[in-house]
Design a protein around this motif. Structure first.
Motif, PDB file in Angstrom:
ATOM      1  N   ALA A 154     -93.877  39.389  57.464  1.00  0.00           N
ATOM      2  CA  ALA A 154     -92.727  40.206  56.547  1.00  0.00           C
ATOM      3  C   ALA A 154     -93.473  41.586  56.202  1.00  0.00           C
ATOM      4  O   ALA A 154     -92.657  42.694  56.304  1.00  0.00           O
ATOM      5  N   THR A 163     -86.356  40.647  58.820  1.00  0.00           N
ATOM      6  CA  THR A 163     -86.831  39.852  57.821  1.00  0.00           C
ATOM      7  C   THR A 163     -87.322  38.644  58.158  1.00  0.00           C
ATOM      8  O   THR A 163     -87.047  37.933  59.211  1.00  0.00           O
ATOM      9  N   THR A 221     -87.228  39.482  51.963  1.00  0.00           N
ATOM     10  CA  THR A 221     -88.174  38.998  53.166  1.00  0.00           C
ATOM     11  C   THR A 221     -89.419  38.786  52.378  1.00  0.00           C
ATOM     12  O   THR A 221     -89.712  39.043  51.310  1.00  0.00           O
TER      13      THR A 221
END
Length: 235
Positions: A154, A163, A221
């Motif tokens: 991430a 993401t 994320t």
């Protein structure tokens, strides 16, 4: 889990590649999806083998174009229930090969195709790893390694619009249903730990989170979503 997620994504309009080591199972899912008007294809793939994961992604690209969504659902190894002092190298390493390494293979295979246009990666963790359930150290440790890998990805891949998140599901399965019939008292003890009182349906309770991560939740994320009916409350 894989069947439920594949069916839900196809129902939302995604063209889906379904893979597994047992061709009959994934071919059955594809037939289900196609009978309901969806688009899917099946391919035999062992996630423990990097070349097979790369072959799966390339075959998907050849059919549908660059991937928008990757769901790393498979988990191999673990060795069943074993106390920590009886675990050998082979069992522990098998859990890591079939878990975080297999997840890494899928992510690395998709990254060059997602890098130019963004994408959604969903990895599967487990409340067993978060909580540290006794007797399941190889499996739980491997699942926690997947959460660590997710956080690093991430951070590194956010700049490309990718993401990367984790879902920790508690979902009913054929194996769980069999266990429920064979050990009703133990089953009742498990369900007692779930505030909502049941294990989720893969397609209706877990898969919608995958859809949301690929659509509405595009600003989330590096996160862990505990879809386990409240069994594990992160702290």
């Amino acid at each position: 889990m894989g069947r439920g997620v594949a069916r839900r994504l196809a129902g939302e309009g995604a063209a889906v590649a379904v893979s597994g080591r047992t061709p009959e199972k994934v071919e059955f899912v594809v037939r289900e999806i196609e009978s309901e008007g969806g688009t899917a294809f099946a391919m035999k793939c062992d996630v423990n083998v990097r070349a097979e994961m790369e072959g799966l992604v390339q075959a998907t690209v050849d059919r549908y174009g660059p991937p928008d969504i990757l769901v790393n659902n498979a988990q191999g190894g673990g060795g069943g229930e074993r106390l920590l002092d009886s675990i050998d190298d082979e069992v522990f390493l098998a859990a890591y090969q079939g878990g975080p390494l297999a997840t890494l293979y899928g992510m690395q295979a998709c990254f060059p195709r997602m890098k130019e246009r963004g994408g959604t990666i969903v990895n599967m963790g487990s409340s067993t790893g978060v909580m540290g359930d006794p007797g399941f150290a190889p499996y739980g440790s491997a699942k926690e390694a997947i959460r660590g890998l997710t956080k690093h990805a991430a951070r590194e891949w956010g700049r490309y619009g990718i993401t990367v998140n984790v879902i920790c599901p508690a979902a009913i399965s054929a194996e769980a249903q069999q266990f429920r019939g064979e050990a009703p008292k133990q089953w009742a003890a498990i369900i007692k730990q779930v505030p909502l009182g049941y294990l989720g349906d893969p397609e209706n309770d877990i898969a919608p989170a995958v859809v949301a991560l690929a659509t509405d939740l595009h600003y989330l994320t590096g996160a862990t979503l505990m879809l386990d009916g409240g069994r594990c409350l992160l702290r």
